[in-house]
Design a protein around this motif. Structure first.
Motif, mmCIF file in Angstrom:
data_model
loop_
_atom_site.group_PDB
_atom_site.id
_atom_site.type_symbol
_atom_site.label_atom_id
_atom_site.label_comp_id
_atom_site.label_asym_id
_atom_site.label_seq_id
_atom_site.Cartn_x
_atom_site.Cartn_y
_atom_site.Cartn_z
ATOM 1 N N VAL A 143 -8.481 -7.035 -9.551
ATOM 2 C CA VAL A 143 -8.400 -5.579 -9.627
ATOM 3 C C VAL A 143 -7.021 -5.131 -9.158
ATOM 4 O O VAL A 143 -6.502 -5.617 -8.142
ATOM 5 C CB VAL A 143 -9.509 -4.927 -8.773
ATOM 6 C CG1 VAL A 143 -9.371 -3.418 -8.756
ATOM 7 C CG2 VAL A 143 -10.886 -5.338 -9.291
ATOM 8 N N GLU A 144 -6.416 -4.195 -9.894
ATOM 9 C CA GLU A 144 -5.089 -3.700 -9.552
ATOM 10 C C GLU A 144 -5.157 -2.765 -8.344
ATOM 11 O O GLU A 144 -5.908 -1.785 -8.340
ATOM 12 C CB GLU A 144 -4.480 -2.940 -10.730
ATOM 13 C CG GLU A 144 -3.097 -2.412 -10.435
ATOM 14 C CD GLU A 144 -2.512 -1.571 -11.556
ATOM 15 O OE1 GLU A 144 -1.349 -1.162 -11.406
ATOM 16 O OE2 GLU A 144 -3.210 -1.309 -12.555
ATOM 17 N N VAL A 145 -4.376 -3.078 -7.320
ATOM 18 C CA VAL A 145 -4.265 -2.222 -6.144
ATOM 19 C C VAL A 145 -3.086 -1.289 -6.379
ATOM 20 O O VAL A 145 -1.957 -1.736 -6.556
ATOM 21 C CB VAL A 145 -4.067 -3.056 -4.860
ATOM 22 C CG1 VAL A 145 -3.878 -2.150 -3.644
ATOM 23 C CG2 VAL A 145 -5.239 -4.010 -4.663
ATOM 24 N N VAL A 146 -3.356 0.018 -6.415
ATOM 25 C CA VAL A 146 -2.291 0.991 -6.700
ATOM 26 C C VAL A 146 -1.841 1.736 -5.451
ATOM 27 O O VAL A 146 -0.808 2.389 -5.464
ATOM 28 C CB VAL A 146 -2.737 1.997 -7.793
ATOM 29 C CG1 VAL A 146 -2.951 1.280 -9.123
ATOM 30 C CG2 VAL A 146 -3.978 2.762 -7.390
ATOM 31 N N LEU A 147 -2.602 1.628 -4.389
ATOM 32 C CA LEU A 147 -2.249 2.244 -3.111
ATOM 33 C C LEU A 147 -2.703 1.295 -2.010
ATOM 34 O O LEU A 147 -3.903 1.092 -1.809
ATOM 35 C CB LEU A 147 -2.935 3.606 -2.961
ATOM 36 C CG LEU A 147 -2.728 4.352 -1.647
ATOM 37 C CD1 LEU A 147 -1.255 4.707 -1.473
ATOM 38 C CD2 LEU A 147 -3.587 5.607 -1.605
ATOM 39 N N GLU A 148 -1.738 0.684 -1.346
ATOM 40 C CA GLU A 148 -2.070 -0.284 -0.297
ATOM 41 C C GLU A 148 -2.800 0.409 0.853
ATOM 42 O O GLU A 148 -2.612 1.620 1.071
ATOM 43 C CB GLU A 148 -0.798 -0.966 0.219
ATOM 44 C CG GLU A 148 -0.141 -1.888 -0.788
ATOM 45 C CD GLU A 148 -0.978 -3.113 -1.145
ATOM 46 O OE1 GLU A 148 -1.752 -3.601 -0.292
ATOM 47 O OE2 GLU A 148 -0.843 -3.593 -2.285
ATOM 48 N N PRO A 149 -3.627 -0.339 1.589
ATOM 49 C CA PRO A 149 -4.355 0.260 2.714
ATOM 50 C C PRO A 149 -3.411 0.920 3.707
ATOM 51 O O PRO A 149 -2.337 0.404 4.001
ATOM 52 C CB PRO A 149 -5.069 -0.933 3.358
ATOM 53 C CG PRO A 149 -5.173 -1.945 2.264
ATOM 54 C CD PRO A 149 -3.940 -1.754 1.421
#
Length: 126
Positions: free
Chosen positions: A90-96
């Protein structure tokens, strides 16, 4: 008018079967109903609010205009959820990251819709 709450969130999707598979099998939401080729609803945790997926094509023939938005799904640990989804491709578009009252991150569904993974610091949900 006195609003009572939110009944559902809706995303436009380009391929309903692929999107249903993603939300059910990758994110682990419970499929509540699949009404023909153009509408599917998922339960989101223990709330009454649902996530609806809408597929518009000539075959469906609906004229209700929806715009893409975002849904925030409450999780116990944002970083753990992100890593689990990242391992599934899954593409992460905003890191934690830490906000004033919460921890949040963003991932993308197969159509590029934003899904926020969210954890309030006070532990509440909904």
């Amino acid at each position: 008018m006195k609003p009572r709450g939110i009944d559902f969130f809706v995303y436009n999707v380009s391929e309903i079967v692929r999107s249903v598979d993603f939300y059910e099998n990758t994110l682990g939401l419970t499929l509540k109903s699949w009404e023909g080729p153009g509408w599917a609803e998922f339960a989101v945790g223990d709330t009454q609010t649902v996530l609806a997926l809408r597929f518009d094509s000539d075959d469906v023939g609906t004229d209700v205009p929806f715009r893409s938005g975002a849904i925030a799904i409450a999780v116990d640990d944002v970083e753990e959820a992100v890593e689990e989804l990242r391992q599934q491709g899954v593409e992460v578009v905003l890191e934690p990251g830490e906000q004033v009252s919460c921890y949040a991150a963003g991932v993308s569904d197969p159509d590029g819709n934003l899904i926020l993974l969210h954890s309030r610091k006070d532990g509440t949900v909904g």
